[in-house]
Scaffold this motif. Structure first.
Motif, mmCIF file in Angstrom:
data_model
loop_
_atom_site.group_PDB
_atom_site.id
_atom_site.type_symbol
_atom_site.label_atom_id
_atom_site.label_comp_id
_atom_site.label_asym_id
_atom_site.label_seq_id
_atom_site.Cartn_x
_atom_site.Cartn_y
_atom_site.Cartn_z
ATOM 1 N N LEU A 53 94.400 -5.219 34.138
ATOM 2 C CA LEU A 53 93.410 -4.618 33.269
ATOM 3 C C LEU A 53 93.582 -3.111 33.167
ATOM 4 N N ALA A 54 94.158 -2.507 34.189
ATOM 5 C CA ALA A 54 94.424 -1.078 34.116
ATOM 6 C C ALA A 54 95.398 -0.765 33.001
ATOM 7 N N GLY A 55 96.221 -1.736 32.648
ATOM 8 C CA GLY A 55 97.210 -1.519 31.608
ATOM 9 C C GLY A 55 96.744 -1.904 30.228
ATOM 10 N N VAL A 56 95.532 -2.418 30.072
ATOM 11 C CA VAL A 56 95.024 -2.744 28.750
ATOM 12 C C VAL A 56 94.471 -1.474 28.148
ATOM 13 N N ALA A 57 95.225 -0.879 27.252
ATOM 14 C CA ALA A 57 94.922 0.468 26.799
ATOM 15 C C ALA A 57 93.878 0.469 25.696
ATOM 16 N N CYS A 58 93.043 1.501 25.713
ATOM 17 C CA CYS A 58 92.141 1.731 24.579
ATOM 18 C C CYS A 58 91.847 3.214 24.547
ATOM 19 N N ALA A 59 91.417 3.696 23.406
ATOM 20 C CA ALA A 59 91.115 5.110 23.255
ATOM 21 C C ALA A 59 89.834 5.442 23.982
ATOM 22 N N PRO A 60 89.598 6.726 24.312
ATOM 23 C CA PRO A 60 88.354 7.105 24.972
ATOM 24 C C PRO A 60 87.159 6.612 24.163
ATOM 25 N N GLY A 61 86.211 5.978 24.894
ATOM 26 C CA GLY A 61 85.038 5.461 24.215
ATOM 27 C C GLY A 61 85.267 4.145 23.523
ATOM 28 N N GLY A 62 86.507 3.655 23.574
ATOM 29 C CA GLY A 62 86.794 2.356 22.997
ATOM 30 C C GLY A 62 86.722 2.329 21.485
ATOM 31 N N SER A 63 87.025 3.445 20.801
ATOM 32 C CA SER A 63 86.810 3.478 19.369
ATOM 33 C C SER A 63 88.075 3.473 18.547
ATOM 34 N N SER A 64 89.252 3.508 19.136
ATOM 35 C CA SER A 64 90.472 3.552 18.347
ATOM 36 C C SER A 64 90.674 2.242 17.616
ATOM 37 N N HIS A 65 91.333 2.300 16.476
ATOM 38 C CA HIS A 65 91.550 1.073 15.708
ATOM 39 C C HIS A 65 92.716 0.282 16.249
ATOM 40 N N ARG A 66 93.765 0.937 16.722
ATOM 41 C CA ARG A 66 94.961 0.225 17.183
ATOM 42 C C ARG A 66 95.225 0.563 18.637
ATOM 43 N N PRO A 67 95.161 -0.388 19.555
ATOM 44 C CA PRO A 67 95.377 -0.086 20.968
ATOM 45 C C PRO A 67 96.824 0.214 21.266
ATOM 46 N N ALA A 68 97.025 1.054 22.265
ATOM 47 C CA ALA A 68 98.389 1.302 22.723
ATOM 48 C C ALA A 68 98.889 0.109 23.510
ATOM 49 N N ALA A 69 100.208 0.013 23.679
ATOM 50 C CA ALA A 69 100.775 -1.094 24.449
ATOM 51 C C ALA A 69 100.427 -0.931 25.915
ATOM 52 N N PRO A 70 100.334 -2.020 26.672
ATOM 53 C CA PRO A 70 100.094 -1.918 28.108
ATOM 54 C C PRO A 70 101.180 -1.082 28.775
ATOM 55 N N THR A 71 100.824 -0.454 29.880
ATOM 56 C CA THR A 71 101.788 0.362 30.587
ATOM 57 C C THR A 71 102.887 -0.503 31.175
ATOM 58 N N HIS B 185 90.231 -10.159 17.241
ATOM 59 C CA HIS B 185 91.413 -11.013 17.280
ATOM 60 C C HIS B 185 92.634 -10.209 17.706
ATOM 61 N N GLN B 186 92.718 -8.970 17.223
ATOM 62 C CA GLN B 186 93.826 -8.095 17.600
ATOM 63 C C GLN B 186 93.791 -7.766 19.090
ATOM 64 N N ILE B 187 92.603 -7.506 19.613
ATOM 65 C CA ILE B 187 92.477 -7.207 21.043
ATOM 66 C C ILE B 187 92.928 -8.404 21.869
ATOM 67 N N LEU B 188 92.517 -9.585 21.473
ATOM 68 C CA LEU B 188 92.909 -10.797 22.204
ATOM 69 C C LEU B 188 94.424 -10.989 22.165
ATOM 70 N N ARG B 189 95.036 -10.758 21.026
ATOM 71 C CA ARG B 189 96.483 -10.931 20.900
ATOM 72 C C ARG B 189 97.254 -9.798 21.564
ATOM 73 N N ASP B 190 96.933 -8.563 21.177
ATOM 74 C CA ASP B 190 97.761 -7.429 21.583
ATOM 75 C C ASP B 190 97.451 -6.911 22.976
ATOM 76 N N ASP B 191 96.188 -6.848 23.322
ATOM 77 C CA ASP B 191 95.810 -6.287 24.619
ATOM 78 C C ASP B 191 95.861 -7.328 25.741
ATOM 79 N N LEU B 192 95.356 -8.524 25.479
ATOM 80 C CA LEU B 192 95.338 -9.552 26.514
ATOM 81 C C LEU B 192 96.559 -10.456 26.460
ATOM 82 N N GLY B 193 97.377 -10.316 25.442
ATOM 83 C CA GLY B 193 98.649 -11.034 25.383
ATOM 84 C C GLY B 193 98.523 -12.516 25.102
ATOM 85 N N PHE B 194 97.426 -12.944 24.461
ATOM 86 C CA PHE B 194 97.244 -14.372 24.217
ATOM 87 C C PHE B 194 98.124 -14.825 23.058
ATOM 88 N N ARG B 195 98.855 -15.920 23.255
ATOM 89 C CA ARG B 195 99.779 -16.427 22.244
ATOM 90 C C ARG B 195 99.415 -17.840 21.768
#
Length: 403
Positions: free
Chosen positions: A29-47, A303-313
């Motif tokens: 979970l430390a690698g699930v990236a989001c912008a400060p405050g959780g407001s960015s539209h596109r999350p960065a890739a996990p570390t 849906h993007q968070i589930l796919r891109d941040d949590l890696g669900f396929r």
């Protein structure tokens, strides 16, 4: 999911929490990236460190993904649309059920009204739902244990009891539950509640694995692994019903929780279940307004968070679309429009009960076709959704042959 014919309804009583902190989840979970405050539209890739610590997210085999594409290439638009719909016909008469499944729908959800008195009768019913054994349907039900039980002969404990026991007790209970389901011909269990309750007074507390994210994550992992040899486990209700209080059968529960807080307090059980191999995640009709004002089931962002941040396929399924209609919100009063919006947002399978009439599933499939022809739903999005569903059905055929 509608909870009619459950064993009981939502008791709000305190139960003892249990579990240990999962170090792997903390790293992930430390690698699930989001912008400060959780407001960015596109999350960065996990570390890099988080990605290397994570087990690759499960998905259908390469062979079944390829076979799914071949099957899709022979389907017309109407067949692809039917492929992303799971419907229901009330009662225990197999004839109308089989007639519905003859329309090419990928799945059937067994509700309380569908349950006969014995396992043999249920097995005969589920056998009637299988039109093509080589591409078996998704025959689903909600078998959580505890307060939500469809099989009258399931005496295994649910989360209300298991949250206070060692995690291995959850694995054993869900292994037994999965065996009972498989013996009855059920192939999908909408039965792993990955929601973290905010307190013992929470709407979801009795059905959740408690208020401690790490302890809940450990038991979600055990529930998924326990039933994996028998049925396809489903995690629900993403992104988490505990933080969004209120009964989603009658309203759109909402919360102002931001992504950073969600990541720490709500996400761990979902991530744990994904890493354990859950092939299905159910989207809840829940609004996290700091992320998206729309319900998650209609939200491209979630849906993007589930796919891109949590890696669900795997396959993303909606909760019952009729619940959106029953919320009374004018924006969600049209079940067909809700289905189109959910698939456009990223869902692969829409759950359509009979709230709008016995032909609800067909109306939704027709609506999806019309949406593609009008340009409201990209044809490639519908094809992607249908391909994931077909690949899961092929996985289920492989599992059945391997037993």
């Amino acid at each position: 999911m509608r909870l009619s014919s459950t064993r009981a309804h939502e008791p709000h009583q305190a139960r003892r929490r249990g579990g240990v902190v999962l170090l792997l989840l903390s790293t992930l979970l430390a690698g699930v990236a989001c912008a400060p405050g959780g407001s960015s539209h596109r999350p960065a890739a996990p570390t890099t460190s988080a990605a290397s610590a994570a087990t690759p997210a499960p998905s259908s085999s390469a062979d079944n993904r390829s076979r799914a594409q071949e099957i899709l290439s022979r389907m017309d638009l109407a067949q692809q649309a039917a492929c992303v719909v799971m419907g229901n016909v009330p009662g225990t008469d197999p004839a109308p059920m089989r007639a519905m499944m003859g329309g090419g729908f990928s799945g059937f959800i067994l509700m309380g009204s569908n349950m006969p008195a014995t396992p043999d009768e249920l097995h005969a019913m589920t056998a009637a739902l299988t039109v093509d054994p080589g591409l078996p349907p998704l025959i689903a039900t909600d078998e959580e244990g505890g307060d939500v039980v469809r099989l009258p002969w399931d005496d295994q404990p649910g989360a209300d009891v298991l949250k206070a026991q060692p995690a291995d007790a959850t694995r054993v209970a869900f292994a037994q539950r999965g065996t009972l389901l498989a013996q009855s011909g059920v192939t999908v269990n909408f039965g792993v509640v990955a929601d973290v309750a905010q307190s013992p007074e929470s709407f979801i507390y009795a059905r959740s694995f408690g208020t401690d994210p790490a302890a809940a994550a450990e038991r979600v992992d055990a529930a998924v692994r326990g039933q994996a040899p028998w049925v396809s486990a489903t995690l629900k209700h993403f992104p988490g019903h505990g933080a969004a209080e209120g009964d989603s059968h009658r309203m759109i529960p909402s919360t102002g929780m931001d992504l950073a807080t969600w990541r720490a307090q709500v996400a761990p059980p979902f991530l744990s279940g994904i890493r354990a191999g859950a092939p299905i995640v159910m989207m809840g009709h829940l609004a996290y307004t700091a992320v998206d004002a729309q319900p998650a089931s209609l939200s491209p962002r979630w849906h993007q968070i589930l796919r891109d941040d949590l890696g669900f396929r795997g396959v993303i399924v909606t909760d019952d679309l009729d619940m959106l209609v029953d919320s009374g919100e004018p924006a969600y009063a049209d079940e067909v429009a809700d289905a189109v919006q959910s698939v456009a947002a990223g869902s692969d399978l829409v759950l359509a009960l009979d709230g709008a009439g016995p032909d609800t599933a067909q109306k939704i499939a027709d609506g999806l076709v019309a949406a593609v022809r009008s340009g409201a739903l990209p044809a490639e999005r519908l094809r992607e959704a249908a391909s994931r569903v077909v690949a899961l059905r092929l996985d289920i055929a492989d599992r059945s042959r391997g037993r």
